[in-house]
Design an enzyme around this catalytic site. Sequence first.
Site, PDB file in Angstrom:
ATOM      1  N   HIS A  69       0.779  -1.218   0.033  1.00  0.00           N
ATOM      2  CA  HIS A  69      -0.123   0.082  -0.230  1.00  0.00           C
ATOM      3  C   HIS A  69       0.962   1.367   0.034  1.00  0.00           C
ATOM      4  O   HIS A  69       0.328   2.209  -0.376  1.00  0.00           O
ATOM      5  CB  HIS A  69      -0.984   0.013   1.319  1.00  0.00           C
ATOM      6  CG  HIS A  69      -2.022  -0.864   1.172  1.00  0.00           C
ATOM      7  ND1 HIS A  69      -2.948  -1.237   0.085  1.00  0.00           N
ATOM      8  CD2 HIS A  69      -2.260  -1.992   1.991  1.00  0.00           C
ATOM      9  CE1 HIS A  69      -3.859  -2.261   0.380  1.00  0.00           C
ATOM     10  NE2 HIS A  69      -3.414  -2.598   1.401  1.00  0.00           N
TER      11      HIS A  69
ATOM     12  N   HIS B 183      -6.274  -6.974  -0.708  1.00  0.00           N
ATOM     13  CA  HIS B 183      -6.622  -5.788  -0.988  1.00  0.00           C
ATOM     14  C   HIS B 183      -5.636  -5.334  -2.151  1.00  0.00           C
ATOM     15  O   HIS B 183      -4.859  -5.995  -2.518  1.00  0.00           O
ATOM     16  CB  HIS B 183      -6.020  -4.702   0.258  1.00  0.00           C
ATOM     17  CG  HIS B 183      -6.637  -5.123   1.586  1.00  0.00           C
ATOM     18  ND1 HIS B 183      -5.910  -5.949   2.540  1.00  0.00           N
ATOM     19  CD2 HIS B 183      -7.702  -4.708   2.060  1.00  0.00           C
ATOM     20  CE1 HIS B 183      -7.054  -6.192   3.579  1.00  0.00           C
ATOM     21  NE2 HIS B 183      -8.118  -5.476   3.335  1.00  0.00           N
TER      22      HIS B 183
ATOM     23  N   ASP C 141      -2.860 -10.357  -2.522  1.00  0.00           N
ATOM     24  CA  ASP C 141      -3.418  -9.988  -1.366  1.00  0.00           C
ATOM     25  C   ASP C 141      -4.754  -9.611  -1.638  1.00  0.00           C
ATOM     26  O   ASP C 141      -5.170  -9.053  -2.696  1.00  0.00           O
ATOM     27  CB  ASP C 141      -2.599  -8.557  -0.935  1.00  0.00           C
ATOM     28  CG  ASP C 141      -2.905  -8.287   0.531  1.00  0.00           C
ATOM     29  OD1 ASP C 141      -2.229  -8.550   1.611  1.00  0.00           O
ATOM     30  OD2 ASP C 141      -3.875  -7.806   0.618  1.00  0.00           O
TER      31      ASP C 141
ATOM     32  N   ASP D 210      -4.806 -12.729   3.108  1.00  0.00           N
ATOM     33  CA  ASP D 210      -6.109 -12.173   3.719  1.00  0.00           C
ATOM     34  C   ASP D 210      -7.134 -12.387   2.699  1.00  0.00           C
ATOM     35  O   ASP D 210      -8.154 -12.026   3.251  1.00  0.00           O
ATOM     36  CB  ASP D 210      -5.852 -10.682   4.037  1.00  0.00           C
ATOM     37  CG  ASP D 210      -5.154  -9.880   3.385  1.00  0.00           C
ATOM     38  OD1 ASP D 210      -4.806 -10.308   2.099  1.00  0.00           O
ATOM     39  OD2 ASP D 210      -4.735  -8.804   3.592  1.00  0.00           O
TER      40      ASP D 210
HETATM   41 ZN   LIG Z   1      -4.337  -7.218   2.574  1.00  0.00          ZN
END
Ligand SMILES: [Zn+2]
Length: 338
Positions: free
Chosen positions: A127, A166, A164, A251
């Site tokens: 991120h 996200h 991931d 995740d």
């Molecule tokens: Zn994540």
Amino acid sequence: MPHGPLFAHFSSSLAHDTGPGHPERADRITALAAALTEHSAFGYELRESPLASDAQLTAVHPPEYVAAIEALCAAGGGAIDADTVVSARSGEAARHAAGGVVALVDALLATDGPPAGASLHRPPGHHAERGRAMGFCLFNSVAVGAQWALDHHGLERVLVLDTDVHHGNGTNAIFRAEPRVLFVSAHQFPFYPGTGAASDVGSGAGRGTTVNVPVPGGSGDETFCSVVEHLVLPLARAWRPQLLLVSAGFDAHRDDPLAGCAVTDAGYATMAGSLRRLADELGVGLGFVLEGGYELGALTRGVQATLEAVASGAGGAPELAPHPLAVEALERSRALLG
Ligand SMILES: [Zn+2]
């Protein structure tokens, strides 16, 4: 002979203190370290990660950004945003996380280097944008490693796959206009951080080398494994990357408390098996970089399933039905990449 290197630096990863109740917590590394000890590192060779150098970090992040993170740590730490917290030793932990990926890239690209390996640290990195920490991430470790492969090793094509749950907004933004990095991400959408629509295909010289596959909540193995098998594999066969890096978050697992996808342990093994087949076919190195994964059992089993599937050298899901989202993304990408 070990299967390949696992770069880690447990003492600094454990010293990155995000405070009570934070999901991105030291226990993640405690659990992984215990599993690695119990299972003889799954047949890999555990190696200590170096610190990334200033030059390696500033090939991605502005020097003043690196200095600001380290100054905050030197002052004892504090919150950068609601999710992203640093303590006195967080900068050191993030430098080892980035340095681990650089060392992994060096190992994979060495003459007679191992076929695969991993870099297992916290904080995660995907991120983090060039000048912005967010989403638990300080330095974008996978981007630092990919940039090192371009600058130091002279590679012309590096594939970064982000599994991931996200969207890897930082990696996406850093390489948005970089035609030498093919960034592919499958992620729950709409969801944090809000980026990663299918319409984001990169820009400028990098138009077409960003491939976003937003997937609905509830998506499981049939989606994520198909993205790898039916999108990443054919794209890579055409684009011929010289190195495969994976932003490996765990995740998207069905047990993860932060997200709503439904990947299983077997799904992670399948994705890893597909990628090992691809790496062997292309004759290139395959490096996994730990990102998220917040349920300790799912995290450790996901890492184990990934490393064991990679070591076994076979697997994947050639028989799996192609998922419409993978098929659509492949058609869109082929039209852009030519
Ligand atoms: Zn994540």
